[in-house]
Scaffold this motif. Sequence first.
Motif, PDB file in Angstrom:
ATOM      1  N   THR A  15       8.569   8.542   1.139  1.00 49.20           N
ATOM      2  CA  THR A  15       8.642   9.845   1.603  1.00 49.20           C
ATOM      3  C   THR A  15       7.014   9.993   1.796  1.00 49.20           C
ATOM      4  N   LEU A  16       6.668  10.821   2.876  1.00 52.36           N
ATOM      5  CA  LEU A  16       5.055  11.002   3.283  1.00 52.36           C
ATOM      6  C   LEU A  16       5.031  12.449   2.785  1.00 52.36           C
ATOM      7  N   THR A  17       3.902  12.747   2.001  1.00 54.13           N
ATOM      8  CA  THR A  17       3.649  14.272   1.689  1.00 54.13           C
ATOM      9  C   THR A  17       2.501  14.549   2.422  1.00 54.13           C
ATOM     10  N   LEU A  18       2.664  15.324   3.462  1.00 57.02           N
ATOM     11  CA  LEU A  18       1.323  15.668   4.134  1.00 57.02           C
ATOM     12  C   LEU A  18       0.467  16.781   3.660  1.00 57.02           C
ATOM     13  N   SER A  19       1.085  17.558   2.720  1.00 52.23           N
ATOM     14  CA  SER A  19       0.321  18.587   1.872  1.00 52.23           C
ATOM     15  C   SER A  19      -0.551  18.111   1.004  1.00 52.23           C
ATOM     16  N   ASP A  20      -0.284  16.802   0.649  1.00 48.67           N
ATOM     17  CA  ASP A  20      -1.406  16.316  -0.170  1.00 48.67           C
ATOM     18  C   ASP A  20      -2.467  15.360   0.450  1.00 48.67           C
ATOM     19  N   LYS A  21      -2.627  15.509   1.684  1.00 47.49           N
ATOM     20  CA  LYS A  21      -3.342  14.578   2.700  1.00 47.49           C
ATOM     21  C   LYS A  21      -4.035  15.415   3.529  1.00 47.49           C
ATOM     22  N   GLU A  28      -1.778  13.506  22.041  1.00 49.26           N
ATOM     23  CA  GLU A  28      -0.522  13.608  22.127  1.00 49.26           C
ATOM     24  C   GLU A  28      -0.028  13.034  23.510  1.00 49.26           C
ATOM     25  N   GLY A  29       1.089  12.771  23.801  1.00 50.57           N
ATOM     26  CA  GLY A  29       1.626  12.354  25.185  1.00 50.57           C
ATOM     27  C   GLY A  29       2.564  13.435  25.494  1.00 50.57           C
ATOM     28  N   ASN A  30       3.761  12.826  26.434  1.00 48.20           N
ATOM     29  CA  ASN A  30       4.659  13.598  26.766  1.00 48.20           C
ATOM     30  C   ASN A  30       5.924  13.547  25.714  1.00 48.20           C
ATOM     31  N   ALA A  31       5.784  12.660  24.873  1.00 49.76           N
ATOM     32  CA  ALA A  31       6.927  12.656  23.649  1.00 49.76           C
ATOM     33  C   ALA A  31       6.738  12.493  22.349  1.00 49.76           C
ATOM     34  N   ASN A  32       5.390  12.467  22.075  1.00 49.46           N
ATOM     35  CA  ASN A  32       4.932  12.431  20.732  1.00 49.46           C
ATOM     36  C   ASN A  32       3.729  13.050  20.440  1.00 49.46           C
ATOM     37  N   VAL A  33       3.365  13.634  19.191  1.00 46.94           N
ATOM     38  CA  VAL A  33       2.195  14.108  18.696  1.00 46.94           C
ATOM     39  C   VAL A  33       1.632  13.210  17.648  1.00 46.94           C
ATOM     40  N   VAL A  34       0.598  12.898  17.819  1.00 43.55           N
ATOM     41  CA  VAL A  34      -0.262  11.923  16.675  1.00 43.55           C
ATOM     42  C   VAL A  34      -1.142  12.643  15.875  1.00 43.55           C
ATOM     43  N   LEU A  35      -1.061  12.332  14.641  1.00 39.28           N
ATOM     44  CA  LEU A  35      -1.906  12.909  13.627  1.00 39.28           C
ATOM     45  C   LEU A  35      -2.754  11.575  13.003  1.00 39.28           C
ATOM     46  N   ALA A  36      -3.923  11.918  12.795  1.00 36.53           N
ATOM     47  CA  ALA A  36      -4.658  10.759  12.137  1.00 36.53           C
ATOM     48  C   ALA A  36      -4.768  11.270  10.768  1.00 36.53           C
ATOM     49  N   MET A  37      -4.709  10.138   9.648  1.00 37.84           N
ATOM     50  CA  MET A  37      -4.839  10.171   8.318  1.00 37.84           C
ATOM     51  C   MET A  37      -5.964   9.515   7.875  1.00 37.84           C
ATOM     52  N   ALA A  39      -8.076   8.808   5.318  1.00 41.80           N
ATOM     53  CA  ALA A  39      -8.242   8.238   4.432  1.00 41.80           C
ATOM     54  C   ALA A  39      -7.394   6.871   4.083  1.00 41.80           C
ATOM     55  N   ASP A  40      -6.219   6.861   4.945  1.00 39.85           N
ATOM     56  CA  ASP A  40      -5.432   5.984   4.928  1.00 39.85           C
ATOM     57  C   ASP A  40      -5.729   4.731   5.925  1.00 39.85           C
ATOM     58  N   GLY A  41      -6.566   5.180   6.938  1.00 40.54           N
ATOM     59  CA  GLY A  41      -6.724   4.203   8.145  1.00 40.54           C
ATOM     60  C   GLY A  41      -5.384   4.373   9.153  1.00 40.54           C
ATOM     61  N   THR A  42      -4.576   5.146   9.068  1.00 41.22           N
ATOM     62  CA  THR A  42      -3.317   5.144   9.667  1.00 41.22           C
ATOM     63  C   THR A  42      -3.094   6.407  10.591  1.00 41.22           C
ATOM     64  N   VAL A  43      -2.072   6.441  11.400  1.00 45.81           N
ATOM     65  CA  VAL A  43      -1.936   7.832  12.286  1.00 45.81           C
ATOM     66  C   VAL A  43      -0.164   8.039  12.054  1.00 45.81           C
ATOM     67  N   LEU A  44       0.029   9.112  12.161  1.00 47.76           N
ATOM     68  CA  LEU A  44       1.382   9.411  11.873  1.00 47.76           C
ATOM     69  C   LEU A  44       1.838   9.856  13.388  1.00 47.76           C
ATOM     70  N   ALA A 118       6.958   8.035  12.494  1.00 46.74           N
ATOM     71  CA  ALA A 118       6.243   6.680  12.303  1.00 46.74           C
ATOM     72  C   ALA A 118       4.899   6.338  11.914  1.00 46.74           C
ATOM     73  N   VAL A 119       4.329   5.524  11.129  1.00 47.67           N
ATOM     74  CA  VAL A 119       3.177   5.302  10.469  1.00 47.67           C
ATOM     75  C   VAL A 119       2.540   4.149  11.337  1.00 47.67           C
ATOM     76  N   CYS A 120       1.381   4.080  12.090  1.00 50.09           N
ATOM     77  CA  CYS A 120       0.755   2.897  12.420  1.00 50.09           C
ATOM     78  C   CYS A 120      -0.748   2.874  12.200  1.00 50.09           C
ATOM     79  N   PRO A 121      -1.170   1.859  12.214  1.00 49.24           N
ATOM     80  CA  PRO A 121      -2.587   1.734  11.771  1.00 49.24           C
ATOM     81  C   PRO A 121      -3.313   2.528  13.034  1.00 49.24           C
ATOM     82  N   ASP A 122      -4.473   3.130  12.440  1.00 40.38           N
ATOM     83  CA  ASP A 122      -5.256   4.072  13.470  1.00 40.38           C
ATOM     84  C   ASP A 122      -5.956   2.889  14.141  1.00 40.38           C
TER      85      ASP A 122
END
Length: 419
Positions: A15-21, A28-37, A39-44, A118-122
Motif C-alpha cells: 500500500t502506497l501512502t501518498l500523504s507520507d511522501k 499526463e496523456g489521454n489515459a493516465n496522470v503521472v506523479l513523480a516521487m 525521493a524514491d526515483g520513481t513515478v506513480l 502503477a509504480v515505475c522508475p522515473d
Amino acid sequence: MSGPDEATAERSLRTLTLSDKSWLYKGEGNANVVLAMPADGTVLRVMKDGGTAETLRLRTRYYDAIRRSFLDEYTDVPVLVSVHEEQLLEVDRRLRAQGCRPSDRLYKGLAFTVGLAAVCPDYTVLMQARAAITPVYCVEIKPKQGWLHVTDRRAQARCAFCAHQYLKLCRGEISVVSRYCPLDLFSGRRERVRRAVRRLLHTPQNNLKMFLDGVPLDGRDGGFARVASDAFGDEHRFAEFVAAVLLDDAAAGTDQEVHAAATEQDPATSLAGCDFEAIPMPRDCVLHKILTMQKMQTTGFAIVYSEYDRSPKSAAAQFGHVDRLVRVAAAGGQFVLDPLDGYLVAATAQDCSLFVTFSGTRMPSDTVQQQRGVVRFGTGWYAVQVKVSDLDPKPLSTVEKHRKRNADMLLACEQYLGR
Ligand SMILES: O=P(O)(O)O[C@@H]1[C@@H](OP(=O)(O)O)[C@H](OP(=O)(O)O)[C@H](O)[C@H](OP(=O)(O)O)[C@H]1OP(=O)(O)O
Ligand SMILES: Nc1ncnc2c1ncn2[C@@H]1O[C@H](COP(=O)(O)OP(=O)(O)OP(=O)(O)O)[C@@H](O)[C@H]1O
C-alpha cells in the motif's frame, strides 16, 4: 481474465501512502496522470476516468510479454500498488488547485475508486545517479508510426503521422504542420535521424518533451531548441548526440561527424511526400526494437479491417489479444500474430514514448568503459540511459477508430494538398 494467482498477488500488494511522501505532477496523456516521487526515483501512474482494476491487471500482463518479446532492458514492468481512494481523491483535488494540468485535459479526473496504481522508475532521471557530474537532461520522444505497410502506401504519398497533421490542422488541434517525419527517425540514416530530432525541437507538439533534473521544461513558446543548446552547446550537437544514442552508434561524435552535423542545412520539406527509403538499423538499438514491434502488422489495413468486420466485438473480445500474446511470448522464440492481433500490438508501439536521459560523467576506468551506459562523445564522457514507456494494450475498437481516422485524414490531405 484474472486468475487465482493474480487475486492472491493482489491481496499482498504494497500500500502506497501518498500523504507520507513528497510528490510532484510529472505529466499526463489521454489515459493516465503521472506523479513523480523524487525521493524514491520513481513515478506513480494513475489511471484517469474509465480505467478499472481489470485494465491495470491486463496492462501488467501485456507489459511483461512486450518486454520479453521486443524490448528487453529498454523497459521495466510497472509494479501495481494499492492506493486508498481518499488519497487519490486528494491528489485529484490538489492537482486542480495547483493549476498544473493542461486545460484541455481537465475534463477527465483520476479514477480514484479503483484504489490501484502503477509504480515505475522515473525515466527522466538517471538510475545510476552517482554517475552524473552535470545537470541531468532528458528528452522524451513520442515517435509514432515509423513505416507504412506496402499496400497502404499506394493510397497516399504521406506517412500516417504527416497525413494526420492535416487532419489536426483542419480540426484546429494544431496551428502549424510539424516538419518532423517518423520515417526520418526510423530511416537508419544518421543524418535523417538528426534532422528528425532537430525538427522535433522546433515543433514539439506532443511528440517531444524535455526535463532538467527530472523537472518538466516549458516548450510551448518556441519549442526546445534553446534548451538543447543549453544542454549541448548548440542544437546540432544535441541532435547528433541523440541520434547516436538512438542508433547505438559508437562511431558518432568524432570531430568530423560533429562538424558535418553542425554545418548541415535543413532541406525544404518535399512536396512529393514522405521519404519511404530506409536501411537496416543495428539490431540492439532502441529504434530497431520499436520498429520490429510496429512490424507485427503484417498486412495492409484493408485486410485488418475485413478481419475486424468478421470478428466478435463483445466486451470480452476487446483485449483478447493480450492473453494470446502472453501465451506466445511465454513459449519464447520468434512468432507471427494473426492480422488483427498483430495490428493491435503494432498500435501499442505506434503510441509509445522513448526517453533519452544523460549527463556529463567522469572518464571511466578501463573496466567500466566496457559497460553500456557510458559513452564518449566529442571530447566528453556521458552517462546515458534509454527507456521506453506507455506500452499499454489497445482495445479491438481501435481498428474502427483508425478506419474513421484514416478516412478523415485522406479528406484533410485532399483539402490542403489537393490530392
Ligand atoms: O490515433 P493517434 O495516432 O492520433 O494516437 C492517439 C494519440 O494522439 P496523437 O496523434 O499522438 O496526438 C493520443 O495522444 P494525445 O491524447 O493526443 O496526447 C493517445 O495516445 C491515443 O491513445 P489512447 O486512445 O489514449 O489509447 C492515441 O490513439 P491510438 O491510435 O493509439 O488508439
Ligand atoms: N516512467 C516514467 N518516468 C518519467 N516520466 C514518465 C514516465 N511515464 C510517464 N511519464 C510522463 O508522464 C507523461 C504521461 O504518461 P503516459 O504517456 O504514460 O500517459 P498516457 O495517458 O498513457 O499517454 P497517451 O495519451 O499517449 O496514451 C509522459 O508523457 C511522461 O512525460
